[in-house]
Design a protein around this motif. Structure first.
Motif: not given
Length: 658
Positions: A318-321, A345-351, A368-373
């Motif tokens: 997620w840091e890499i993203v 966490g607080e990582h911005d993965i909106s891209s 489903r779990t992955f997409q919801n989380r």
């Protein structure tokens, strides 16, 4: 075009026809992508996950320079249209240069560096490679030793090109690394060095030194590649135990990248960033996070030589993203399962616009779990090496149907057909009728290098088209979405890696106590499937499961194929004509795997029933003695790619789960 939302968009693209001046080769296709903006970032690479903020980077101008230099190096070494350049490499920038430079000069053959030496040697011989590109000796990495041990068995090999990992290290680490490397060579070969360990007829070249002498402006060869020329050999699972190499044309690769580009539209193009973590000996990494991205001017980020397997890559994902503003990545179900254990966490993965999932069925609950989380859309797709890479995907701009493998790509035909007992075509399936999945189009390969392996893969439908029998069972719904319902071929898919049962069965049959052996896949919530072997011993002989496992450790060249369990049985289940009935073995493993998963989830004494559902494939029904455990059971079962229902004596639950 923005991209595909539904089948009508696919039909609209096909109605326009392919671009008249479609690139004539993969090299030409990448050149066109580079011409969009030669100064734009094309490729970035970081050697370790801890150092992801400090990558080496290439603009499109620099990418084309190094691909062209590599092609010219191969031409100088005598590579021609039908010459084979094999590569046994991890994920490095040089791997991309070798793939596309090799295809511009001749034919490239991809070989998995995780294979044992004997298997690597068999593939080199089967391909007829005259040039091999692999890693130079490096402390702590055994690839060189594996390759060196089989060089004397490859008669056609004339040139060995060595890529040095030291070249990819930072300046401050490079001096120490070179000293360690010299020490490793001295330890292995004494004063004679690498030269003394390589057969005399094979010339040795240092890759970085050799390409410095080559022009990066234009191809030096007068050869002009056409769409009909063979571009690559890729290994694919077989059922004979012999090396199985799929031959693909430039036209196959260009067509598949073009149709995928039309399908994904503006979500892959200039300004977009794609992460590549799958291995570059696999068609998904090469096509989806390689040729497709390069052909449309996107930025490819190559993360560590081991990709997703690299230490810390999943942990820092997620840091890499966030750092690179990744828009797209491709993975297998096991990757998504691993990422669930890493909080965003607080990582911005909106891209992130979406992730692509293929190679094995995606458990619905995991999806489903992955997409919801995470909020990230997962697009399940389907493809095979023989179809170049991808044949169907859930539409990026339309309805995503959970459990479906999506709709077909433009320029490719795909349908389910009814066949007779001999495998001959009878008719097309109706909507939602299960049949044999077949594909046709410019993406479909030529055949295998061994003609006898190609004989049973084509199907005649009476329409004059060349149809490939995928070996998979599936259905097409009324809206054009395809659904896999079973696999007729016996491949075991472990974490997206295809394992030929023969790779396990043939060594077992060499054991003096073994009369019959059969390998099947055991469902696993982490790996998708794990190989297990069933053995019937010869009368009057004895052997333990531990003894057989130890025997296989010395007989199997592919680590992933080592069975996770060996079951000695009194008698194998057989068909009426005396063949091993593997569905009974798979059913036994499935029941046991599910009961084990339920117990681990805190659900005791559940009754598991397996139902062969013609529309959905294998389906499950679980009856619980305690209705309070229903949520736990649903969560555990949802990590497997099966439809299921759950009920209890006090609370029946007829509703199914997909």
């Amino acid at each position: 075009m923005k991209g595909v939302a539904h089948v009508q968009d696919v039909l609209a693209i096909e109605a326009q026809g392919q671009v008249a001046d479609l690139p004539s080769s993969t090299y030409d296709m990448i050149c066109r992508g580079a011409a969009i903006n030669p100064s734009a970032p094309a490729l970035s690479f970081f050697a370790t996950a801890d150092d992801y903020r400090n990558p080496e980077s290439w603009t499109y101008r620099e990418l084309m320079r190094d691909v062209t230099r590599t092609a010219n190096l191969f031409s100088r070494l005598g590579v021609q249209r039908n010459s084979v350049v094999a590569y046994v490499l991890p994920n490095l920038p040089e791997t991309h240069f070798v793939i596309w430079g090799g295809e511009a000069a001749g034919i490239v053959c991809a070989i998995n560096p995780l294979l044992e030496g004997e298997a690597i040697g068999e593939l080199l011989v089967a391909s007829g490679a005259s040039v091999l590109v692999t890693l130079a000796p490096f402390a702590g990495i055994d690839l060189w030793q594996k390759v060196q041990s089989v060089l004397h068995k490859v008669p056609a090999l004339r040139h060995l090109v060595l890529v040095n990992l030291v070249d990819r290290m930072s300046t401050e680490k490079r001096f120490v690394a070179r000293m360690l490397q010299r020490g490793e060579c001295s330890r292995l070969y004494g004063e004679g060095g690498v030269r003394s360990a390589v057969p005399a007829q094979i010339d040795i070249h240092d890759y970085s030194t050799a390409i410095e002498r080559e022009s990066g402006v234009a191809l030096s060869s007068t050869l002009r590649i056409s769409l009909d020329d063979i571009s690559s050999y890729f290994c694919t699972g077989g059922t004979t135990g012999l090396p199985k190499l799929a031959m693909r044309r430039h036209g196959n690769e260009v067509a598949n990248a073009w149709s995928a580009g039309q399908f994904f539209g503006e979500s892959i193009g200039p300004g977009k960033v794609i992460f590549c973590g799958l291995p570059l000996f696999h068609v998904n990494a090469v096509t989806v996070t390689g040729l497709l991205g390069f052909s449309r001017g996107a930025h490819i980020v190559l993360g560590t030589p081991q990709g997703y397997r690299g230490e810390g890559v999943v942990k820092h994902f997620w840091e890499i993203v966030e750092h690179y503003r990744i828009n797209f990545f491709s993975g297998v179900p096991t990757l998504y399962g691993s990422l669930l254990d890493v909080p965003v966490g607080e990582h911005d993965i909106s891209s992130l616009e979406y992730g692509l999932c293929g190679a094995a069925p995606m458990p619905v609950e995991l999806l489903r779990t992955f997409q919801n989380r995470t909020g990230i859309r997962i697009l399940e797709g389907y493809g095979l090496t023989e179809g170049t890479c991808v044949s169907s995907v859930n539409p990026p701009f339309g309805e995503r149907r959970v459990g479906s493998i999506g709709i077909r790509l433009p320029g490719q035909a795909m349908k389910a057909v009814v066949v007779d007992e001999a495998g001959r075509y009878i008719r097309d399936c109706e909507a939602d009728e299960v049949g044999q999945l077949v594909i046709s189009g410019a993406n479909v390969f030529v055949g295998y290098t061994r003609p006898e392996q190609t004989t049973d893969i084509w199907m005649e439908l009476g329409d004059g088209m060349n149809w490939l029998n995928t070996g998979d069972l599936g259905r097409r719904d009324a809206d054009g979405y395809f659904w896999l319902t079973g696999r007729k071929k016996e491949l075991i898919i472990r974490g997206g890696h295809n394992i030929d049962p023969a790779a396990i069965e043939e060594p077992l049959h060499r054991h003096p106590a073994v009369q019959i052996a059969a390998a099947v896949g055991r469902p696993d919530m982490h790996a998708g499937e794990l190989p297990v072997a069933y053995v019937q011993l010869k009368p009057g002989t004895t052997a333990t499961e531990a003894e057989l496992a130890e025997f296989l450790r010395h007989e199997i060249n592919e680590r992933a194929a080592l069975p996770k369990g060996i079951r000695i049985v009194d008698a194998m289940p057989l068909t009426g004509v005396g063949k091993i009935f593997k569905p009974a073995l798979r059913r036994r493993e499935t029941e046991d795997a599910l009961r084990t998963a339920l117990v681990e989830a805190g659900v005791e004494d559940a009754t598991v029933s397996i139902i062969e559902d013609t529309a959905r494939g294998m389906a499950l029904h679980v009856e619980l003695p305690n209705p309070a455990r229903e949520a736990w059971a649903i969560a555990a079962l949802g990590r497997f790619p099966f439809a299921f229902t759950v009920s209890s004596a006090a609370k029946p639950s007829p509703e199914g789960h997909r």
